[in-house]
Design a protein around this motif. Structure first.
Motif, PDB file in Angstrom:
ATOM      1  N   ALA A   1      61.406  42.183 -46.437  1.00 26.01           N
ATOM      2  CA  ALA A   1      61.115  42.950 -45.222  1.00 26.01           C
ATOM      3  C   ALA A   1      62.345  43.028 -44.322  1.00 26.01           C
ATOM      4  N   GLU A   2      63.111  41.943 -44.230  1.00 26.17           N
ATOM      5  CA  GLU A   2      64.317  41.924 -43.389  1.00 26.17           C
ATOM      6  C   GLU A   2      65.403  42.836 -43.942  1.00 26.17           C
ATOM      7  N   TRP A   3      65.399  43.069 -45.232  1.00 22.30           N
ATOM      8  CA  TRP A   3      66.393  43.906 -45.905  1.00 22.30           C
ATOM      9  C   TRP A   3      66.144  45.393 -45.641  1.00 22.30           C
ATOM     10  N   GLU A   4      64.920  45.774 -45.336  1.00 31.28           N
ATOM     11  CA  GLU A   4      64.573  47.175 -45.110  1.00 31.28           C
ATOM     12  C   GLU A   4      65.257  47.726 -43.861  1.00 31.28           C
ATOM     13  N   TYR A   5      65.495  49.032 -43.867  1.00 33.18           N
ATOM     14  CA  TYR A   5      66.028  49.697 -42.676  1.00 33.18           C
ATOM     15  C   TYR A   5      65.002  49.648 -41.549  1.00 33.18           C
ATOM     16  N   VAL A   6      65.458  49.685 -40.295  1.00 33.19           N
ATOM     17  CA  VAL A   6      64.538  49.731 -39.165  1.00 33.19           C
ATOM     18  C   VAL A   6      63.673  50.986 -39.307  1.00 33.19           C
TER      19      VAL A   6
ATOM     20  N   GLN B   1      69.471  47.343 -40.731  1.00 33.20           N
ATOM     21  CA  GLN B   1      68.341  46.699 -41.381  1.00 33.20           C
ATOM     22  C   GLN B   1      67.623  45.768 -40.408  1.00 33.20           C
ATOM     23  N   ARG B   2      66.345  45.602 -40.628  1.00 36.75           N
ATOM     24  CA  ARG B   2      65.504  44.799 -39.725  1.00 36.75           C
ATOM     25  C   ARG B   2      66.089  43.421 -39.452  1.00 36.75           C
ATOM     26  N   GLY B   3      66.485  42.720 -40.478  1.00 37.53           N
ATOM     27  CA  GLY B   3      67.016  41.369 -40.312  1.00 37.53           C
ATOM     28  C   GLY B   3      68.401  41.319 -39.713  1.00 37.53           C
ATOM     29  N   VAL B   4      69.131  42.416 -39.783  1.00 43.44           N
ATOM     30  CA  VAL B   4      70.486  42.467 -39.231  1.00 43.44           C
ATOM     31  C   VAL B   4      70.447  42.767 -37.741  1.00 43.44           C
ATOM     32  N   VAL B   5      69.585  43.665 -37.316  1.00 44.60           N
ATOM     33  CA  VAL B   5      69.624  44.132 -35.922  1.00 44.60           C
ATOM     34  C   VAL B   5      68.448  43.677 -35.064  1.00 44.60           C
ATOM     35  N   ALA B   6      67.633  42.771 -35.568  1.00 45.90           N
ATOM     36  CA  ALA B   6      66.453  42.333 -34.809  1.00 45.90           C
ATOM     37  C   ALA B   6      66.819  41.825 -33.416  1.00 45.90           C
ATOM     38  N   GLU B   7      67.922  41.117 -33.287  1.00 44.42           N
ATOM     39  CA  GLU B   7      68.360  40.547 -32.006  1.00 44.42           C
ATOM     40  C   GLU B   7      69.683  41.178 -31.544  1.00 44.42           C
TER      41      GLU B   7
ATOM     42  N   GLN C   1      73.420  49.670 -47.381  1.00 41.11           N
ATOM     43  CA  GLN C   1      72.448  48.592 -47.220  1.00 41.11           C
ATOM     44  C   GLN C   1      72.972  47.315 -47.865  1.00 41.11           C
ATOM     45  N   HIS C   2      73.043  46.271 -47.053  1.00 41.17           N
ATOM     46  CA  HIS C   2      73.611  44.985 -47.469  1.00 41.17           C
ATOM     47  C   HIS C   2      72.539  44.065 -48.042  1.00 41.17           C
ATOM     48  N   SER C   3      72.928  43.256 -49.005  1.00 34.68           N
ATOM     49  CA  SER C   3      72.076  42.162 -49.463  1.00 34.68           C
ATOM     50  C   SER C   3      72.957  40.994 -49.880  1.00 34.68           C
ATOM     51  N   ASP C   4      72.439  39.793 -49.665  1.00 30.99           N
ATOM     52  CA  ASP C   4      73.095  38.555 -50.081  1.00 30.99           C
ATOM     53  C   ASP C   4      72.046  37.450 -50.096  1.00 30.99           C
ATOM     54  N   GLU C   5      72.489  36.197 -50.135  1.00 28.21           N
ATOM     55  CA  GLU C   5      71.539  35.086 -50.208  1.00 28.21           C
ATOM     56  C   GLU C   5      70.653  35.015 -48.971  1.00 28.21           C
ATOM     57  N   GLU C   6      71.178  35.406 -47.819  1.00 30.86           N
ATOM     58  CA  GLU C   6      70.409  35.345 -46.573  1.00 30.86           C
ATOM     59  C   GLU C   6      69.604  36.616 -46.317  1.00 30.86           C
ATOM     60  N   LEU C   7      70.080  37.739 -46.802  1.00 30.02           N
ATOM     61  CA  LEU C   7      69.410  39.023 -46.628  1.00 30.02           C
ATOM     62  C   LEU C   7      68.994  39.499 -48.026  1.00 30.02           C
TER      63      LEU C   7
ATOM     64  N   ALA D   1      75.809  48.391 -38.078  1.00 33.00           N
ATOM     65  CA  ALA D   1      75.901  46.979 -37.718  1.00 33.00           C
ATOM     66  C   ALA D   1      76.568  46.221 -38.879  1.00 33.00           C
ATOM     67  N   GLN D   2      77.008  45.082 -38.677  1.00 39.23           N
ATOM     68  CA  GLN D   2      77.384  44.438 -37.435  1.00 39.23           C
ATOM     69  C   GLN D   2      78.816  44.755 -37.092  1.00 39.23           C
ATOM     70  N   THR D   3      79.055  45.015 -35.814  1.00 44.55           N
ATOM     71  CA  THR D   3      80.368  45.418 -35.326  1.00 44.55           C
ATOM     72  C   THR D   3      81.477  44.510 -35.828  1.00 44.55           C
ATOM     73  N   ASP D   4      81.296  43.211 -35.648  1.00 45.01           N
ATOM     74  CA  ASP D   4      82.367  42.257 -35.932  1.00 45.01           C
ATOM     75  C   ASP D   4      82.373  41.767 -37.372  1.00 45.01           C
ATOM     76  N   ALA D   5      81.676  42.455 -38.235  1.00 49.96           N
ATOM     77  CA  ALA D   5      81.659  42.089 -39.650  1.00 49.96           C
ATOM     78  C   ALA D   5      81.774  43.362 -40.499  1.00 49.96           C
ATOM     79  N   CYS D   6      80.653  43.928 -40.895  1.00 49.91           N
ATOM     80  CA  CYS D   6      80.661  45.055 -41.827  1.00 49.91           C
ATOM     81  C   CYS D   6      81.244  46.329 -41.235  1.00 49.91           C
ATOM     82  N   ILE D   7      81.076  46.552 -39.934  1.00 55.47           N
ATOM     83  CA  ILE D   7      81.678  47.742 -39.322  1.00 55.47           C
ATOM     84  C   ILE D   7      83.201  47.635 -39.373  1.00 55.47           C
ATOM     85  N   ARG D   8      83.744  46.520 -38.884  1.00 58.69           N
ATOM     86  CA  ARG D   8      85.203  46.351 -38.916  1.00 58.69           C
ATOM     87  C   ARG D   8      85.747  46.400 -40.332  1.00 58.69           C
ATOM     88  N   SER D   9      85.093  45.714 -41.256  1.00 55.93           N
ATOM     89  CA  SER D   9      85.570  45.705 -42.639  1.00 55.93           C
ATOM     90  C   SER D   9      85.590  47.107 -43.234  1.00 55.93           C
TER      91      SER D   9
END
Length: 187
Positions: free
Chosen positions: A64-69, A18-24, A53-59, A111-119
């Motif tokens: 727009a940040e929630w959308e896929y790239v 998602q845009r907001g997850v992988v922007a940086e 597709q993830h969503s929470d208080e920050e996403l 994404a993210q490797t050290d969070a949702c991917i590992r889980s």
């Protein structure tokens, strides 16, 4: 013997690109290109592609940040799993979707490797899936400002290393580069 002998198919999971997850995110453009190539191959070989597709208080859902790239697009007939926890199976319909398609082996990207991917990797393995991490098709951001002792590149490399040596009785866990992905059914 596999733990799911009646589920020989493989599926490609595309998690939280998602845009907001992988922007940086580390190596973002190369990872997006690898995932796009895998999605094209999976579609050509009639392999299920499942989008997460993830969503929470920050996403925020629908933002727009929630959308896929924009470089990755889901076909209307491909399942979309909405989640709010790291593990893509937790309180979602992912297991039902995979069971309906006879899937017992997962190719994990995103994404993210050290969070949702590992889980999700661990969640899949404990639920009985053979679980393959596509080593050049996942990414994360630098979390050192939040206390991580390693940067994004190191998090990707470390996850590839430890998943290569993971496993459980009757289940396979390993890594493979994009060009080494095989979508052939188990058996």
């Amino acid at each position: 013997m596999p733990t799911m002998p009646d589920r020989p198919r493989v599926a490609l999971l595309v998690i939280d690109m998602q845009r907001g997850v992988v922007a940086e995110a580390h190596n973002r453009d190369a990872v997006v290109a690898h995932i796009a190539a895998l999605v094209d191959r999976a579609r050509a070989e009639a392999v299920p592609v499942v989008w997460v597709q993830h969503s929470d208080e920050e996403l925020v859902f629908g933002s727009a940040e929630w959308e896929y790239v924009t470089q990755l697009s889901r076909n209307a007939d491909e399942p979309l799993v909405h989640k709010s926890y790291g593990d893509s199976f937790e309180e979602t319909e992912l297991e039902t979707i995979l069971a309906a398609r006879g899937v017992g082996r997962l190719m994990v990207t995103g994404a993210q490797t050290d969070a949702c991917i590992r889980s999700t990797l661990h969640g899949a393995l404990v639920r009985g899936y053979d679980t393959v991490l596509v080593e050049d098709a996942h990414t994360t951001v630098d979390l050192r400002q939040l206390g991580s002792p390693i940067g994004a590149a190191e998090a990707v490399a470390y996850t590839n290393l430890y998943w290569r040596f993971s496993g459980a009785p009757g289940r396979v866990a390993h890594t493979v580069p994009t060009e080494g992905v095989e979508f052939a059914p188990l058996g």
